[in-house]
Design a protein around this motif. Structure first.
Motif, PDB file in Angstrom:
ATOM      1  N   LEU A  72      32.335  51.072  33.554  1.00 51.66           N
ATOM      2  CA  LEU A  72      33.412  51.818  34.180  1.00 51.66           C
ATOM      3  C   LEU A  72      33.739  51.222  35.542  1.00 51.66           C
ATOM      4  CD1 LEU A  72      32.513  55.558  33.455  1.00 51.66           C
ATOM      5  CD2 LEU A  72      34.129  54.096  32.252  1.00 51.66           C
ATOM      6  N   PRO A  73      34.854  50.512  35.669  1.00 50.78           N
ATOM      7  CA  PRO A  73      35.210  49.937  36.972  1.00 50.78           C
ATOM      8  C   PRO A  73      35.554  51.022  37.977  1.00 50.78           C
ATOM      9  CG  PRO A  73      37.005  49.661  35.403  1.00 50.78           C
ATOM     10  CD  PRO A  73      35.847  50.217  34.627  1.00 50.78           C
TER      11      PRO A  73
ATOM     12  N   CYS B 185      27.853  46.492  43.653  1.00 52.61           N
ATOM     13  CA  CYS B 185      26.877  46.627  42.562  1.00 52.61           C
ATOM     14  C   CYS B 185      26.008  45.377  42.455  1.00 52.61           C
ATOM     15  CB  CYS B 185      27.599  46.885  41.242  1.00 52.61           C
ATOM     16  SG  CYS B 185      26.474  47.125  39.848  1.00 52.61           S
ATOM     17  N   SER B 186      24.708  45.575  42.322  1.00 53.66           N
ATOM     18  CA  SER B 186      23.757  44.458  42.233  1.00 53.66           C
ATOM     19  C   SER B 186      23.672  43.874  40.827  1.00 53.66           C
ATOM     20  CB  SER B 186      22.369  44.929  42.681  1.00 53.66           C
ATOM     21  OG  SER B 186      22.394  45.389  44.017  1.00 53.66           O
ATOM     22  N   TYR B 187      24.378  44.487  39.856  1.00 54.08           N
ATOM     23  CA  TYR B 187      24.297  44.028  38.468  1.00 54.08           C
ATOM     24  C   TYR B 187      25.544  43.248  38.045  1.00 54.08           C
ATOM     25  CZ  TYR B 187      20.423  47.331  38.266  1.00 54.08           C
ATOM     26  OH  TYR B 187      19.243  47.996  38.504  1.00 54.08           O
ATOM     27  N   GLN B 188      26.319  42.768  38.999  1.00 51.94           N
ATOM     28  CA  GLN B 188      27.576  42.090  38.670  1.00 51.94           C
ATOM     29  C   GLN B 188      27.383  40.905  37.723  1.00 51.94           C
ATOM     30  OE1 GLN B 188      30.022  40.933  41.947  1.00 51.94           O
ATOM     31  NE2 GLN B 188      30.498  43.011  42.580  1.00 51.94           N
TER      32      GLN B 188
ATOM     33  N   PRO C 271      30.165  42.519  32.050  1.00 47.83           N
ATOM     34  CA  PRO C 271      31.290  41.766  31.478  1.00 47.83           C
ATOM     35  C   PRO C 271      32.537  41.776  32.369  1.00 47.83           C
ATOM     36  CG  PRO C 271      30.955  43.838  30.302  1.00 47.83           C
ATOM     37  CD  PRO C 271      29.773  43.648  31.181  1.00 47.83           C
ATOM     38  N   LEU C 272      32.614  42.720  33.321  1.00 51.34           N
ATOM     39  CA  LEU C 272      33.757  42.757  34.226  1.00 51.34           C
ATOM     40  C   LEU C 272      33.625  41.768  35.382  1.00 51.34           C
ATOM     41  CD1 LEU C 272      34.375  46.603  34.462  1.00 51.34           C
ATOM     42  CD2 LEU C 272      35.648  44.941  33.118  1.00 51.34           C
ATOM     43  N   PHE C 273      32.412  41.231  35.599  1.00 54.67           N
ATOM     44  CA  PHE C 273      32.197  40.359  36.754  1.00 54.67           C
ATOM     45  C   PHE C 273      31.458  39.058  36.451  1.00 54.67           C
ATOM     46  CE2 PHE C 273      33.006  44.427  38.729  1.00 54.67           C
ATOM     47  CZ  PHE C 273      33.736  44.098  39.860  1.00 54.67           C
ATOM     48  N   LYS C 274      30.731  38.989  35.342  1.00 48.58           N
ATOM     49  CA  LYS C 274      29.843  37.849  35.135  1.00 48.58           C
ATOM     50  C   LYS C 274      30.580  36.517  34.989  1.00 48.58           C
ATOM     51  CE  LYS C 274      29.122  38.543  30.119  1.00 48.58           C
ATOM     52  NZ  LYS C 274      28.075  38.831  29.107  1.00 48.58           N
ATOM     53  N   HIS C 275      31.887  36.566  34.702  1.00 44.70           N
ATOM     54  CA  HIS C 275      32.651  35.324  34.628  1.00 44.70           C
ATOM     55  C   HIS C 275      32.635  34.590  35.970  1.00 44.70           C
ATOM     56  CE1 HIS C 275      36.476  32.912  34.639  1.00 44.70           C
ATOM     57  NE2 HIS C 275      35.947  32.525  33.493  1.00 44.70           N
ATOM     58  N   LYS C 276      32.528  35.352  37.072  1.00 42.93           N
ATOM     59  CA  LYS C 276      32.469  34.729  38.397  1.00 42.93           C
ATOM     60  C   LYS C 276      31.204  33.908  38.595  1.00 42.93           C
ATOM     61  CE  LYS C 276      32.693  38.058  41.321  1.00 42.93           C
ATOM     62  NZ  LYS C 276      32.824  38.736  42.628  1.00 42.93           N
TER      63      LYS C 276
END
Length: 379
Positions: free
Chosen positions: A232-233, A240-243, A247-252
């Motif tokens: 949930l964005p 957040c420490s789990y970025q 799936p909303l952030f791991k592309h970075k």
């Protein structure tokens, strides 16, 4: 199910974060915000330590704070002294208002279990209460320290679920609280403001809170069963420490490949086309409005140009008298075929329902159809 209250709050904030923390047990570095709150709590526990015959002086308290402080937690070296100074200010203000010798403290960092029954199953909510005092009238006061900058209004405190769980935990430890109908003062102490906001809960409110907790537990059980936890964005995502797992952030964080470079180029093109499309849609809306007025003024429904013509058509939406419609269809067994649930209206109804009814409705919910869309967010 055995859960901490913080785990319940994590799930409501983001089910996927709950999975990473509570199920996958992924360890992440301590954030500077969590460290700051932890060290302040530690100092206040020392300050009110009931094993000490003589309360600590302000100097001893600040010295202990300095011993517990870890500058290396702060990546920004300019931020570290500011945070340290804030901690000193909080503690000095607290000491001035709360001399430790003036309270009758029952327990500090008290671990509790709050059992909540659900038919044949009993769930246990666990946690730690910062401080429990015995007041002059013999009642208890539960105090939870907050180091956040923001201080909520009284209405939010009166509906705070965390305080209800603490009340239930204390009642499980001392059954006379519930059995004797003894009031428990529930307080949130906002240390940056030096303000303590207090509230009380009636027996009915405690039961309603249990249903709210069971509703969350129901959702957790469904997600565990399906193995699907939604990300949930929200406004807290940036911290957040789990970025790197999300799936909303791991592309970075992933290692770049030629395919990623192509996707990045396409994303840039998407932004450019989307911006042009928005401009076109805005201009189209303006033109439609102007032409619409021309239709009305001239009494025409079709306009001709060199490229073709524009025809205005009318589309009517009808509503029916429910009583008359039922009189016609029910005798022939067709009434139920036209009954449908309006989700938007249902949401408005659910808001006003009790926690028990909400839980029953939640149990009737299932995914009918899932579609995915792309939303462009510019930096």
């Amino acid at each position: 199910m055995r859960l901490s209250f913080s785990a319940l709050e994590t799930y409501k904030q983001c089910p996927l974060k709950f999975k990473f923390r509570e199920i996958d047990k992924i360890k992440v570095p301590q954030t500077k915000e969590r460290f700051f709150g932890s060290v302040i709590h530690d100092v206040l526990r020392m300050l009110h330590d009931t094993n000490r015959l003589v309360p600590p002086t302000e100097e001893e308290m600040l010295q202990y704070f300095g011993q517990k402080w870890k500058p290396e937690v702060f990546v920004d070296k300019q931020e570290e002294p500011i945070a340290f100074s804030l901690g000193v200010k909080i503690l000095k203000n607290y000491y001035a208002k709360n001399y430790p010798g003036q309270f009758q403290i029952v327990d500090l960092e008290a671990r509790f279990e709050a059992p909540i029954s659900d038919g044949a199953e009993t769930h246990i909510i666990i946690g730690i209460i910062d401080r429990i005092d015995k007041l002059e009238d013999g009642s208890f006061e539960i105090i939870d320290y907050k180091t956040s900058k923001r201080m909520p209004g009284q209405k939010i405190v009166d509906n705070n679920l965390q305080l209800v769980v603490y009340h239930l935990g204390a009642a499980n430890r001392w059954p006379t609280i519930l059995n004797g109908g003894r009031p428990v003062k529930l307080s949130l102490y906002y240390l940056q403001h030096g303000e303590k906001l207090s509230t009380f809960r009636a027996a009915k409110q405690l039961e309603e809170a249990k249903e709210k907790i069971l509703l969350t537990i129901d959702k957790i059980k469904v997600d565990i069963s399906s193995g699907k936890f939604e990300a949930l964005p929200g406004p807290l995502c940036d911290w957040c420490s789990y970025q790197k797992y999300c799936p909303l952030f791991k592309h970075k964080f992933k290692e770049k490949t030629p395919a990623d470079d192509e996707i990045k180029r396409l994303a840039e093109e998407y932004f450019a086309l989307k911006e042009q499309s928005d401009k076109n849609n805005k201009r189209l809306a303006e033109i439609k409005s102007i032409i619409g007025r021309y239709y009305d003024e001239k009494g025409v429904e079709r306009i001709f140009s060199d490229s073709g013509y524009l025809t205005r058509s009318s589309k009517k939406t009808f509503i029916y008298d429910a009583g008359l419609l039922r009189d016609v269809l029910e005798p022939i067994g067709r009434w139920k075929e036209v009954l449908t649930i309006d989700n938007s209206k249902l949401k408005n109804v659910i808001v006003s329902l009790s926690a028990v009814k909400k839980r029953l409705i939640e149990g009737a919910k299932k995914v009918g159809k899932e579609t995915k869309s792309i939303m462009a967010t510019k930096k």
